[in-house]
Design an enzyme around this catalytic site. Structure first.
Site, PDB file in Angstrom:
ATOM      1  N   CYS A 143       0.802  -1.230   0.000  1.00 34.51           N
ATOM      2  CA  CYS A 143       0.000   0.000   0.000  1.00 34.51           C
ATOM      3  C   CYS A 143       0.832   1.276   0.000  1.00 34.51           C
ATOM      4  O   CYS A 143       0.293   2.356  -0.219  1.00 34.51           O
ATOM      5  CB  CYS A 143      -0.934   0.001   1.211  1.00 34.51           C
ATOM      6  SG  CYS A 143      -2.100  -1.388   1.237  1.00 34.51           S
ATOM      7  N   HIS A 197      -2.593   7.002   5.224  1.00 32.56           N
ATOM      8  CA  HIS A 197      -3.075   5.829   4.495  1.00 32.56           C
ATOM      9  C   HIS A 197      -4.303   5.240   5.184  1.00 32.56           C
ATOM     10  O   HIS A 197      -4.269   4.898   6.372  1.00 32.56           O
ATOM     11  CB  HIS A 197      -1.979   4.767   4.402  1.00 32.56           C
ATOM     12  CG  HIS A 197      -2.456   3.439   3.932  1.00 32.56           C
ATOM     13  ND1 HIS A 197      -3.167   3.273   2.761  1.00 32.56           N
ATOM     14  CD2 HIS A 197      -2.351   2.201   4.485  1.00 32.56           C
ATOM     15  CE1 HIS A 197      -3.467   1.990   2.613  1.00 32.56           C
ATOM     16  NE2 HIS A 197      -2.983   1.326   3.644  1.00 32.56           N
ATOM     17  N   HIS A 236      -1.936  19.811   6.201  1.00 30.83           N
ATOM     18  CA  HIS A 236      -2.835  18.733   5.801  1.00 30.83           C
ATOM     19  C   HIS A 236      -2.120  17.394   5.976  1.00 30.83           C
ATOM     20  O   HIS A 236      -0.937  17.264   5.632  1.00 30.83           O
ATOM     21  CB  HIS A 236      -3.280  18.901   4.345  1.00 30.83           C
ATOM     22  CG  HIS A 236      -3.881  20.245   4.061  1.00 30.83           C
ATOM     23  ND1 HIS A 236      -5.196  20.543   4.339  1.00 30.83           N
ATOM     24  CD2 HIS A 236      -3.328  21.379   3.539  1.00 30.83           C
ATOM     25  CE1 HIS A 236      -5.435  21.799   3.990  1.00 30.83           C
ATOM     26  NE2 HIS A 236      -4.319  22.329   3.520  1.00 30.83           N
ATOM     27  N   HIS A 273      12.400   1.225   5.325  1.00 33.92           N
ATOM     28  CA  HIS A 273      12.190  -0.193   5.022  1.00 33.92           C
ATOM     29  C   HIS A 273      12.678  -1.033   6.207  1.00 33.92           C
ATOM     30  O   HIS A 273      13.854  -1.025   6.541  1.00 33.92           O
ATOM     31  CB  HIS A 273      12.954  -0.579   3.760  1.00 33.92           C
ATOM     32  CG  HIS A 273      12.429  -1.805   3.074  1.00 33.92           C
ATOM     33  ND1 HIS A 273      12.173  -2.990   3.725  1.00 33.92           N
ATOM     34  CD2 HIS A 273      12.096  -2.020   1.775  1.00 33.92           C
ATOM     35  CE1 HIS A 273      11.725  -3.882   2.856  1.00 33.92           C
ATOM     36  NE2 HIS A 273      11.663  -3.321   1.676  1.00 33.92           N
ATOM     37  N   ASN A 300     -10.331   0.664   1.764  1.00 34.73           N
ATOM     38  CA  ASN A 300      -8.876   0.720   1.608  1.00 34.73           C
ATOM     39  C   ASN A 300      -8.557   0.553   0.125  1.00 34.73           C
ATOM     40  O   ASN A 300      -8.638  -0.543  -0.419  1.00 34.73           O
ATOM     41  CB  ASN A 300      -8.227  -0.389   2.436  1.00 34.73           C
ATOM     42  CG  ASN A 300      -6.709  -0.357   2.365  1.00 34.73           C
ATOM     43  OD1 ASN A 300      -6.127   0.297   1.507  1.00 34.73           O
ATOM     44  ND2 ASN A 300      -6.055  -1.081   3.255  1.00 34.73           N
TER      45      ASN A 300
END
Length: 455
Positions: free
Chosen positions: A198, A365, A361, A277, A398
């Site tokens: 995602c 996700h 703003h 990561h 989603n």
């Protein structure tokens, strides 16, 4: 007296005149050498600056998908789908109760209707590659057509094409499908990203940014979406059923450019991209995992540790992002707290900087209500700042890598984005990754988006 007589003698013989001419000539030559040297150094410095500086990257415009209305399914239709698709299971009633009543109740998604493709909703069809390809075509082609219309560009004006879709990776690729449909140039550069979860929307933006730093006077079309047709889990593992009630059809397309002329019409300028990561950690690597269940049915397993791992990834990400965006007062508070805890071993809570002082703003996700709740609490965001994410989740579910674009589109549609505002897009994905993109509005934006007109 002797000195005076000597000077008079030198004047009469012309020696003083010669000495003066020699001094003037030497001074002029010295000045010329210095001037030439300075000019050469300035020229080299200017050339180095021109070639070394990074080209600004502009977001000219973007589009988010409003899927076909006949793809909309409400909670009653979802229950019908579950009954049909789970038929034959010994635990059918238990699975449907878990999916419809327990997961949906806490998912933060409307019961009035989100979007699923015909390969799932049409009981005469199956989740074949052909149907998955058809879903992808509807999503991508609609988005590209809309964006080209918005920007006034033709297909042959596109220099770079990037598509990210995590779970569907056909041959020919997604980019090839777009090139074929729109008859794009033969020298277009195409990149297809798969399996990146995602957060791949920000990864695609980062790739486009890097390419635009190298290729001058170019643009990049980025398409982000997820294919649902072949990823509706039909097994019995509850940890793999959860995505059925969250993931929905959606997509986004954006046009990025480094062309100076696009500055005057662009909506935003890209300021920063920070990627984290955590794949080196086994728990992080395995917390979102596509696999076969004991019965051989493929699905995506969400581990219970997911939220904790997402929190750790966020901490690492904002540690890198903070110095780039936070005012010095917040940086000093964070540094003081860190020194007291790590150096002097003082027992005190870790200080979380106030990112509201850096951003206007927040596009979080829309992975689920729990994700939004956790980030709103950790970042101390107001309900108003978290509203774009909740709206995107509620009306569209989603939509994976496209969700952060639905949120920005909602803010634009509501007329909330003003000149100079800073936008933080935060995305999480399998691997495990946490990625951030920071944009600054180049003008006041109140663009209506069809996806947010009576969603």
């Amino acid at each position: 007296m002797a000195i005076g007589a000597q000077l008079l003698s030198m004047a009469e013989s012309g020696e003083i005149s010669n000495l003066w001419k020699t001094a003037v000539q030497t001074q002029v030559q010295s000045s010329m050498v210095q001037t030439i040297g300075c000019s050469v150094a300035l020229a080299f410095g200017l050339a180095a600056y021109i070639f070394a500086r990074k080209s600004p990257v502009y977001l000219v415009d973007f589009s988010v998908l409003r899927p076909p209305e006949d793809w909309r399914v409400n909670i009653n239709k979802l229950e019908d789908i579950a009954n049909f698709r789970f038929r034959g299971h010994k635990r059918t009633e238990e699975l449907i109760d878990f999916m419809i009543r327990r997961i949906h109740k806490n998912a933060g998604v409307t019961s009035e209707g989100t979007y699923l493709p015909p390969g799932i909703t049409d009981f005469t069809q199956e989740a074949t590659m052909e149907n998955a390809r058809k879903e992808s075509e509807v999503v991508m082609f609609t988005l590209v057509e809309d964006l080209l219309k918005k920007t006034g560009l033709g297909p042959k004006d596109i220099d770079i094409l990037i598509v990210n879709c995590s779970l569907f990776n056909p041959t020919p690729s997604m980019t090839a499908m777009i090139v074929n449909k729109f008859k794009m140039r033969s020298n277009i550069q195409t990149y297809n990203l798969s399996g990146m979860g995602c957060s791949a929307g920000v990864i695609s933006v980062n790739l486009a940014k890097d390419l635009l730093q190298y290729h001058k006077n170019c643009n990049a079309l980025v398409v982000s979406f997820e294919n649902i047709t072949q990823n509706f889990y039909l097994g019995t593992q509850k940890s793999m059923i959860i995505p059925n009630m969250l993931f929905r059809v959606g997509g986004a397309a954006s046009l990025l450019s480094n062309k100076r002329k696009d500055f005057w019409r662009a909506k935003y300028q890209l300021l920063h991209v920070v990627r984290t990561h955590k794949g080196a950690d086994d728990a992080a690597y395995n917390c979102v995992f596509q696999q076969e269940d004991p019965d051989g049915v493929v699905g995506v397993k969400l581990d219970k540790s997911l939220m904790a791992i997402a929190g750790e990834a966020l901490k690492v990400n904002i540690t890198t992002l903070g110095p780039l965006v936070l005012p010095i007062s917040e940086q000093l508070k964070f540094f003081y707290n860190l020194v007291m805890r790590k150096t002097f071993k003082v027992k005190m809570k870790a200080y979380i900087p106030d990112f509201k002082k850096a951003f206007d703003h927040f596009c979080i996700h829309a992975g689920g209500r729990g994700v939004i709740d956790a980030l709103q609490d950790n970042l101390k965001l107001t309900d108003e700042l978290a509203r774009p994410s909740r709206k995107a989740l509620f009306h569209y579910g989603n939509t994976s890598s496209a969700s952060i674009w639905y949120e920005l589109a909602w803010s634009e549609n509501e007329g909330q984005v003003h000149y100079g505002d800073r936008v933080w897009q935060i995305a999480f994905g399998s691997g495990f990754k946490c990625n951030s993109a920071v944009w600054q509005a180049l003008r006041t934006v109140d663009t209506p988006h069809e996806a947010w007109v009576n969603p």
